[in-house]
Write a protein that holds these residues in place. Structure first.
Motif, PDB file in Angstrom:
ATOM      1  N   THR A  55       2.655  12.911  66.822  1.00  0.00           N
ATOM      2  CA  THR A  55       4.074  12.701  67.583  1.00  0.00           C
ATOM      3  C   THR A  55       4.073  13.579  65.646  1.00  0.00           C
ATOM      4  OG1 THR A  55       4.538  11.101  65.491  1.00  0.00           O
ATOM      5  CG2 THR A  55       5.677  11.152  67.720  1.00  0.00           C
ATOM      6  N   LEU A  56       4.546  15.054  65.497  1.00  0.00           N
ATOM      7  CA  LEU A  56       4.829  15.611  63.441  1.00  0.00           C
ATOM      8  C   LEU A  56       5.589  15.771  63.168  1.00  0.00           C
ATOM      9  CD1 LEU A  56       3.757  17.812  61.716  1.00  0.00           C
ATOM     10  CD2 LEU A  56       4.516  19.995  63.813  1.00  0.00           C
ATOM     11  N   HIS A  57       6.301  14.882  62.037  1.00  0.00           N
ATOM     12  CA  HIS A  57       7.436  14.846  61.784  1.00  0.00           C
ATOM     13  C   HIS A  57       6.872  16.630  60.054  1.00  0.00           C
ATOM     14  CE1 HIS A  57       8.913  10.589  63.407  1.00  0.00           C
ATOM     15  NE2 HIS A  57       8.794  11.654  63.997  1.00  0.00           N
ATOM     16  N   PRO A  58       7.572  17.437  60.658  1.00  0.00           N
ATOM     17  CA  PRO A  58       7.528  17.866  59.751  1.00  0.00           C
ATOM     18  C   PRO A  58       8.135  18.219  58.160  1.00  0.00           C
ATOM     19  CG  PRO A  58       8.454  19.520  61.459  1.00  0.00           C
ATOM     20  CD  PRO A  58       8.594  17.938  61.048  1.00  0.00           C
ATOM     21  N   GLY A  59       8.297  17.905  57.172  1.00  0.00           N
ATOM     22  CA  GLY A  59       8.451  17.827  56.139  1.00  0.00           C
ATOM     23  C   GLY A  59       9.640  18.505  56.114  1.00  0.00           C
ATOM     24  N   GLY A  60      10.962  18.180  55.380  1.00  0.00           N
ATOM     25  CA  GLY A  60      12.098  18.166  55.163  1.00  0.00           C
ATOM     26  C   GLY A  60      13.176  17.412  55.065  1.00  0.00           C
ATOM     27  N   PHE A  61      12.775  16.407  56.521  1.00  0.00           N
ATOM     28  CA  PHE A  61      13.459  15.832  56.574  1.00  0.00           C
ATOM     29  C   PHE A  61      13.588  13.880  56.831  1.00  0.00           C
ATOM     30  CE2 PHE A  61      11.220  15.841  59.969  1.00  0.00           C
ATOM     31  CZ  PHE A  61      11.812  15.034  61.051  1.00  0.00           C
ATOM     32  N   THR A  62      14.978  13.445  56.628  1.00  0.00           N
ATOM     33  CA  THR A  62      14.803  11.781  56.715  1.00  0.00           C
ATOM     34  C   THR A  62      14.627  11.532  58.251  1.00  0.00           C
ATOM     35  OG1 THR A  62      16.247  11.719  54.829  1.00  0.00           O
ATOM     36  CG2 THR A  62      16.047   9.804  55.874  1.00  0.00           C
ATOM     37  N   HIS A  63      13.073  10.585  58.184  1.00  0.00           N
ATOM     38  CA  HIS A  63      13.182   9.758  59.128  1.00  0.00           C
ATOM     39  C   HIS A  63      12.924   8.854  58.951  1.00  0.00           C
ATOM     40  CE1 HIS A  63       8.800  10.749  58.510  1.00  0.00           C
ATOM     41  NE2 HIS A  63       8.525   9.527  57.926  1.00  0.00           N
ATOM     42  N   GLY A  64      12.631   7.661  60.405  1.00  0.00           N
ATOM     43  CA  GLY A  64      13.113   5.857  60.386  1.00  0.00           C
ATOM     44  C   GLY A  64      12.719   5.485  61.588  1.00  0.00           C
ATOM     45  N   PRO A  65      12.454   4.711  61.688  1.00  0.00           N
ATOM     46  CA  PRO A  65      12.608   3.714  62.843  1.00  0.00           C
ATOM     47  C   PRO A  65      13.482   4.029  63.680  1.00  0.00           C
ATOM     48  CG  PRO A  65      13.281   2.364  60.668  1.00  0.00           C
ATOM     49  CD  PRO A  65      12.762   3.678  60.573  1.00  0.00           C
ATOM     50  N   HIS A  66      13.014   4.000  65.068  1.00  0.00           N
ATOM     51  CA  HIS A  66      13.598   4.695  66.201  1.00  0.00           C
ATOM     52  C   HIS A  66      15.005   3.260  66.440  1.00  0.00           C
ATOM     53  CE1 HIS A  66      11.270   8.149  67.906  1.00  0.00           C
ATOM     54  NE2 HIS A  66      12.096   8.075  68.268  1.00  0.00           N
ATOM     55  N   PRO A  67      16.051   3.772  66.987  1.00  0.00           N
ATOM     56  CA  PRO A  67      17.596   2.847  67.597  1.00  0.00           C
ATOM     57  C   PRO A  67      17.290   0.785  67.460  1.00  0.00           C
ATOM     58  CG  PRO A  67      18.124   4.819  68.337  1.00  0.00           C
ATOM     59  CD  PRO A  67      16.592   4.969  68.052  1.00  0.00           C
TER      60      PRO A  67
END
Ligand SMILES: [Fe+2]
Length: 375
Positions: free
Chosen positions: A314-326
């Motif tokens: 997975t790639l989470h580009p810098g710039g948004f909030t991420h976290g655990p799946h539901p």
């Protein structure tokens, strides 16, 4: 040392201890400088920060099913590039047969992570048997060759124009997480001597992204010995003893394994869940504004992710909030198991990553919608 504006403040209804004792019914989001090392603010939200009902544009989180890449070139320089920027080049290399030539990276240190398979690694420094879960750090300029005993799937990470180093363990002392003595180095042994001789041998040298070939009338892995401080080295993920706190969810940076100039490589290995009733037990929501975050899922059950299997990235580009799946979020304060059961390699880069064609071709486009609970 930068002098940030730095205020230890508490406003409204908030916990005073990060990652613990959240106000009833809230979701914590961390926003920070310098990854997790600089000043930070912790917000207590009424809704999960990943509760978007639509996410459009280049910033969206991406997932790639690298298990669908099956080309098996004999040279690492022909392996598909999945992600890249000026500081790194990340390839997924399937190697089924013995490498017909030697490889040499003139662009930077090479890290190989052996996701699947086993075999023999021969290099200027000697011979090492390698197996599943091994990291292999190969200094820039080393000539090397791999002979698989069973087909390999390798995540290859280049520290472009840079070197892999070990992180400072700070208060934990130099032998925590893994003792440097756990790293194995190649031996000038019988297997090494057995591959020497007058067989015509080609060396594929990569420099400035271009490959040149040198042909010798003998195998140049012909050292009878050597001395010095520099060597290729192997570390297996099962020799990593992750740190944790029963009362505090430690940030992912606590799992750093190797550093390069513009990125870090971290390893998530099985560890007990936190037991303090008020401590959160899943990764906390955070803005990763300073880094692009890459995860390669090696083995086990990925407790904070739904629909992700070993071999995916997975790639989470810098710039948004991420976290655990539901599904994982329902276990924020109570985990049914005593321990995590996951091995994953994280690569966090200070500079934005470009997506290679090979990764685009195996993208799971539904990933950005996988946090949705409402539509
Ligand atoms: Fe993250």
């Amino acid at each position: 040392m930068k002098r940030y504006l730095n205020f230890p403040l508490v406003k409204g209804t908030a916990s005073r201890q990060a990652h613990a004792d959240l106000p009833e019914g809230t979701y914590e989001r961390e926003m920070s400088k310098e990854g997790f090392f600089g000043p930070a603010a912790f917000f207590y939200h009424r809704n999960p920060p990943t509760g978007w009902i639509d996410f459009d544009g280049p910033l969206a989180p991406r997932a790639f099913d690298l298990t669908r890449i099956n080309d098996a070139p004999g040279s690492p320089w022909s392996a598909p590039v999945v992600l890249h920027n000026k500081a790194t080049e990340i390839r997924l290399w399937c190697l089924a047969d013995p490498m017909p030539t030697l490889a040499r990276n003139g662009d930077g240190d090479q890290l190989l992570f052996l996701h699947r398979g086993s075999g023999d690694f021969f290099c200027d420094f000697g011979h090492l048997a390698i197996g599943q879960g091994d990291y292999l750090v190969i200094p820039r300029g080393t000539m090397w060759r791999i002979v698989p005993a069973e087909p390999m799937r390798i995540l290859a990470v280049e520290a472009t124009n840079s070197s892999f180093t070990l992180p400072d363990r700070g208060l934990l002392g130099p032998h925590a997480i893994f003792d440097p003595a756990m790293m194995d180095t190649p031996e000038i042994n019988e297997a090494f001597r057995a591959q020497q001789g007058d067989t015509q041998t080609r060396v594929a040298v990569k420099k400035r992204g271009q490959v040149s070939w040198m042909t010798y009338p003998f195998n140049p892995l012909d050292a009878v010995g050597w001395h010095g401080e520099l060597s290729a080295a192997r570390l297996n993920v099962r020799d990593i003893r992750p740190i944790m706190s029963h009362r505090y969810h430690v940030p992912p940076s606590a799992h750093t394994t190797f550093l390069a100039d513009r990125f870090v490589v971290c390893t998530f290995a099985p560890r007990p869940f936190e037991t303090d009733p008020g401590a959160i037990k899943v990764p906390f929501f955070h803005n990763n504004d300073d880094y692009d975050e890459v995860l390669f899922y090696h083995d086990g059950d990925f407790f904070s992710r739904d629909n992700i299997h070993p071999g995916m990235m997975t790639l989470h580009p810098g710039g948004f909030t991420h976290g655990p799946h539901p599904k994982a979020l329902t276990r924020m304060f109570e985990q049914p198991k005593a321990m995590t059961d996951e091995y994953a390699v994280m690569i966090d880069t200070r500079d934005p990553l470009e997506i290679g064609e090979a990764a685009s071709a195996v993208e799971w486009t539904g990933y950005k919608d996988s946090w949705k609970t409402k539509s």
